[in-house]
Write a protein that holds these residues in place. Structure first.
Motif, mmCIF file in Angstrom:
data_model
loop_
_atom_site.group_PDB
_atom_site.id
_atom_site.type_symbol
_atom_site.label_atom_id
_atom_site.label_comp_id
_atom_site.label_asym_id
_atom_site.label_seq_id
_atom_site.Cartn_x
_atom_site.Cartn_y
_atom_site.Cartn_z
ATOM 1 N N ARG A 12 10.817 26.434 -5.587
ATOM 2 C CA ARG A 12 12.128 26.338 -4.943
ATOM 3 C C ARG A 12 12.696 27.727 -4.641
ATOM 4 O O ARG A 12 12.566 28.647 -5.443
ATOM 5 C CB ARG A 12 13.124 25.604 -5.857
ATOM 6 C CG ARG A 12 12.789 24.154 -6.098
ATOM 7 C CD ARG A 12 13.742 23.586 -7.141
ATOM 8 N NE ARG A 12 13.399 22.218 -7.474
ATOM 9 C CZ ARG A 12 14.022 21.154 -6.983
ATOM 10 N NH1 ARG A 12 15.030 21.309 -6.140
ATOM 11 N NH2 ARG A 12 13.680 19.938 -7.346
ATOM 12 N N PHE A 14 15.772 30.009 -4.743
ATOM 13 C CA PHE A 14 16.874 29.964 -5.708
ATOM 14 C C PHE A 14 17.623 31.288 -5.662
ATOM 15 O O PHE A 14 17.018 32.358 -5.577
ATOM 16 C CB PHE A 14 16.316 29.734 -7.117
ATOM 17 C CG PHE A 14 17.336 29.855 -8.223
ATOM 18 C CD1 PHE A 14 18.232 28.831 -8.472
ATOM 19 C CD2 PHE A 14 17.401 30.991 -9.012
ATOM 20 C CE1 PHE A 14 19.169 28.939 -9.496
ATOM 21 C CE2 PHE A 14 18.327 31.114 -10.034
ATOM 22 C CZ PHE A 14 19.201 30.080 -10.269
ATOM 23 N N GLN A 16 21.071 32.735 -7.773
ATOM 24 C CA GLN A 16 22.120 32.401 -8.719
ATOM 25 C C GLN A 16 23.382 33.211 -8.446
ATOM 26 O O GLN A 16 23.329 34.339 -7.964
ATOM 27 C CB GLN A 16 21.630 32.671 -10.148
ATOM 28 C CG GLN A 16 22.483 32.041 -11.217
ATOM 29 C CD GLN A 16 21.775 32.050 -12.566
ATOM 30 O OE1 GLN A 16 20.730 32.655 -12.728
ATOM 31 N NE2 GLN A 16 22.341 31.362 -13.531
ATOM 32 N N LEU A 87 21.761 28.610 -16.836
ATOM 33 C CA LEU A 87 20.780 27.545 -16.633
ATOM 34 C C LEU A 87 20.574 26.811 -17.953
ATOM 35 O O LEU A 87 20.855 27.330 -19.018
ATOM 36 C CB LEU A 87 19.452 28.118 -16.144
ATOM 37 C CG LEU A 87 19.465 28.839 -14.802
ATOM 38 C CD1 LEU A 87 18.074 29.367 -14.480
ATOM 39 C CD2 LEU A 87 19.943 27.917 -13.695
ATOM 40 N N ASN A 92 18.063 22.605 -14.786
ATOM 41 C CA ASN A 92 16.746 22.931 -14.248
ATOM 42 C C ASN A 92 15.661 22.323 -15.130
ATOM 43 O O ASN A 92 15.963 21.677 -16.130
ATOM 44 C CB ASN A 92 16.566 24.445 -14.127
ATOM 45 C CG ASN A 92 16.625 25.132 -15.475
ATOM 46 O OD1 ASN A 92 17.438 24.774 -16.314
ATOM 47 N ND2 ASN A 92 15.795 26.113 -15.693
ATOM 48 N N GLU A 94 13.668 22.519 -17.873
ATOM 49 C CA GLU A 94 13.769 23.415 -19.026
ATOM 50 C C GLU A 94 12.676 23.107 -20.040
ATOM 51 O O GLU A 94 12.936 22.713 -21.173
ATOM 52 C CB GLU A 94 15.168 23.263 -19.652
ATOM 53 C CG GLU A 94 15.503 24.261 -20.739
ATOM 54 C CD GLU A 94 15.304 25.695 -20.310
ATOM 55 O OE1 GLU A 94 14.358 26.317 -20.786
ATOM 56 O OE2 GLU A 94 16.081 26.191 -19.483
ATOM 57 N N GLY A 433 14.709 29.716 -10.526
ATOM 58 C CA GLY A 433 15.576 28.829 -11.294
ATOM 59 C C GLY A 433 14.903 28.257 -12.520
ATOM 60 O O GLY A 433 15.318 27.217 -13.030
ATOM 61 N N LEU A 434 13.873 28.934 -13.001
ATOM 62 C CA LEU A 434 13.123 28.467 -14.162
ATOM 63 C C LEU A 434 13.116 29.556 -15.233
ATOM 64 O O LEU A 434 13.636 30.652 -15.036
ATOM 65 C CB LEU A 434 11.692 28.096 -13.754
ATOM 66 C CG LEU A 434 11.577 26.983 -12.706
ATOM 67 C CD1 LEU A 434 10.140 26.878 -12.196
ATOM 68 C CD2 LEU A 434 12.039 25.649 -13.269
ATOM 69 N N ASP A 461 8.349 17.012 -12.164
ATOM 70 C CA ASP A 461 8.969 18.172 -12.814
ATOM 71 C C ASP A 461 7.904 19.160 -13.286
ATOM 72 O O ASP A 461 8.027 20.377 -13.087
ATOM 73 C CB ASP A 461 9.802 17.724 -14.023
ATOM 74 C CG ASP A 461 11.020 16.905 -13.644
ATOM 75 O OD1 ASP A 461 11.527 17.067 -12.520
ATOM 76 O OD2 ASP A 461 11.460 16.091 -14.492
ATOM 77 N N TYR A 465 7.025 23.180 -12.114
ATOM 78 C CA TYR A 465 6.877 24.310 -13.035
ATOM 79 C C TYR A 465 5.506 24.964 -12.872
ATOM 80 O O TYR A 465 5.382 26.199 -12.832
ATOM 81 C CB TYR A 465 7.075 23.816 -14.470
ATOM 82 C CG TYR A 465 7.443 24.893 -15.442
ATOM 83 C CD1 TYR A 465 8.772 25.191 -15.719
ATOM 84 C CD2 TYR A 465 6.466 25.635 -16.103
ATOM 85 C CE1 TYR A 465 9.114 26.183 -16.627
ATOM 86 C CE2 TYR A 465 6.794 26.627 -16.995
ATOM 87 C CZ TYR A 465 8.125 26.894 -17.254
ATOM 88 O OH TYR A 465 8.458 27.894 -18.139
#
Length: 524
Positions: A12, A14, A16, A87, A92, A94, A433-434, A461, A465
């Protein structure tokens, strides 16, 4: 013409929010107010006094606390800005906070703990006024007994580390009661176990003996046989260990320690892969603890309020920290401490909100649901494991397979071939975003990263990742500077860790920061 967004990759884009937000104390402006608290009515003051005079002089402050004075709007902006820079498992994927079992927390349980019936509870209430909450404590105790095979639980410890400290204290009390406390001064653990196991036993004054892996990567049973003696007080281990390695011969280890007269206690902070499958009792343990804020779907809450649920066999029940909840068939009550009790390890008898969350989660799932949690967590972890080992530069040292709910992986090959370290990859993950956690220091697994997918995450998901890890691995080999200079889109920055091991540089509170940064005698 509008360009179609490329969705073949799950990596993605991203970016922030970044506010350069001051800490709350720096927003202080003398005289600003959020709420003007009205003075008490004369009738109230006549009845109860001014609220200060009744306090003993020794309990009164000489000066008012130096709290920040801030208007409501500024406070609201401050915390909303911080929330945009945060986050977590609600925001996200996680799975990267390995060993901490990040999972979905049912929102109905959050509504339960916000009920006025819960919010208005006080630990000093008469037990007759809190029969419902004491019933929940007792019900969770019964559930934990079934899950673990232990005979009694205390919910007083407020963390896993505090539960480990309580267990080490019980070991000490047990041997003291048998007249062997002075002689039995050694605790055995393993190098892959959580550092808190050795640390808490050391705080109780024990000498620590550490077992290292054998040629197959498992704890060395022959080394244990050589280590036990009349000085052995106990054996503490996590299984699966902190690396995710599960020792299938654990009963042989506990048998060896018992033959030497020691107590076996079990770190089950992360029990997600064992629910309904394996229990501490059958593995030969005398004590265990579960982190309710991990396996049992209560949030970590930034280190508290958490609960390390501590279970013991009937033999050790008299030594539990008190009080615990008793039930006589018609009424719930709080027991007094037994003469053998180690005493309180914290105030009162546990965090009621955390206990309620976990009780509700267990009741909602039931026995079959808990088993499904374990099966799904293990399936997710093995899917992740099989795919990460296909990523260039990644490996999982010591044992091939043999992992349950988490794995501590290694980028050692990636680092040797590209110069990109695990910390570089960690910062680059933030750009998507990870996030992932590396490991405890010192690193036993070189260039580590520790992942635990839990039952909460879907295959989609996990694929997102994995795609990010594949993407970063490719960058490391083709253009490593992109990874080494990360992050590019996140508020996270590159940290100078040179002072992490120097207590003189630590500032745990704002007051400590001022003392260490302002000249002597400067205004606070």
């Amino acid at each position: 013409m509008i360009k179609r967004i490329e969705r073949n990759s799950k990596v993605r884009k991203f970016h922030q929010a970044k506010w350069d937000e001051p800490v709350l104390f720096e927003l202080h402006r003398p005289g600003e107010r959020g709420i003007l608290v009205p003075a008490a009515e004369p009738e109230v003051e006549a009845e109860v006094g001014d609220g200060l005079s009744a306090l003993p002089a020794s309990m009164r402050r000489e000066t008012a606390p130096a709290l920040p004075e801030i208007g409501q709007a500024k406070v609201l902006r401050h915390y909303l800005r911080l929330s945009q820079e945060t986050l977590g498992s609600d925001f996200n994927v996680e799975i990267g906070q390995g060993t901490c079992t990040m999972k979905y927390i049912p929102r109905i349980n959050e509504m339960l703990i916000r009920s006025p019936k819960m919010m208005d509870l006080h630990p000093l209430q008469d037990p007759d006024t809190v029969q419902g909450m004491l019933e929940i404590y007792h019900g969770l105790d019964l559930a934990m007994r079934e899950i673990s095979g232990m005979d009694r639980f205390s919910f007083q410890p407020s963390s896993g580390t505090q539960a480990l400290f309580a267990m080490a204290s019980i070991v000490r009390a047990y041997h003291d009661a048998n007249g062997e406390g002075e002689k039995r001064d050694e605790i055995i653990t393993t190098i892959f176990s959580h550092p808190s196991q050795a640390a808490t036993a050391a705080v109780k004054g024990y000498k620590i003996i550490t077992l290292y892996p054998d040629k197959d990567g498992f704890p060395d049973l022959e080394a244990l046989k050589n280590a036990v003696s009349e000085r052995t007080a106990g054996f503490v281990v996590a299984n699966p260990e902190d690396t995710g390695i599960f020792n299938p011969r654990i009963r042989e280890f506990t048998d060896v320690v018992h033959e030497a007269g020691g107590i076996c206690f079990y770190d089950q902070a992360n029990a997600n892969g064992l629910l309904g499958i394996a229990r501490a009792k059958e593995a030969g343990f005398d004590m265990c603890f579960f982190n309710l804020h991990k396996t049992f779907a209560a949030p970590h809450m930034c280190g508290g309020p958490a609960t390390g649920a501590l279970g013991v066999t009937a033999q050790l029940a008299p030594f539990l920290p008190g009080p615990v909840v008793e039930y006589d068939g018609s009424r719930y009550s709080l027991s007094g401490e037994t003469p053998e009790s180690i005493g309180k390890v914290r105030m009162f008898h546990g965090v009621a909100q955390t206990v309620l969350r976990s009780y509700a989660w267990i009741r909602a799932l039931g026995p079959e649901g808990l088993l499904d949690v374990a099966k799904t967590a293990v399936l997710n972890n093995n899917y992740l494991y099989a795919n990460i080992l296909k990523i260039r530069g990644a490996s999982a040292p010591y044992v091939e397979g043999g992992r349950l709910e988490q794995v501590r992986y290694s980028w050692e090959q990636l680092t040797k071939e590209t110069g990109v370290t695990t910390e570089d990859v960690q910062r680059r993950m933030c750009d998507f975003g990870l996030h992932y956690w590396t490991s405890h220091h010192p690193y036993i697994v070189p260039q580590p990263f520790t992942l635990e997918p839990t039952e909460s995450y879907s295959k989609e998901d996990l694929d997102e990742y994995l795609d990010a890890l594949r993407h970063i691995s490719q960058e490391a080999y083709e253009n490593p500077e992109i990874v080494k200079s990360a992050p590019h889109n996140s508020t996270v920055h590159r940290i100078d860790e040179s002072s992490f091991d120097d207590p003189k540089e630590w500032c745990i509170t704002w007051r400590a920061y001022l003392k260490k940064t302002q000249p002597a005698g400067a205004a606070r």
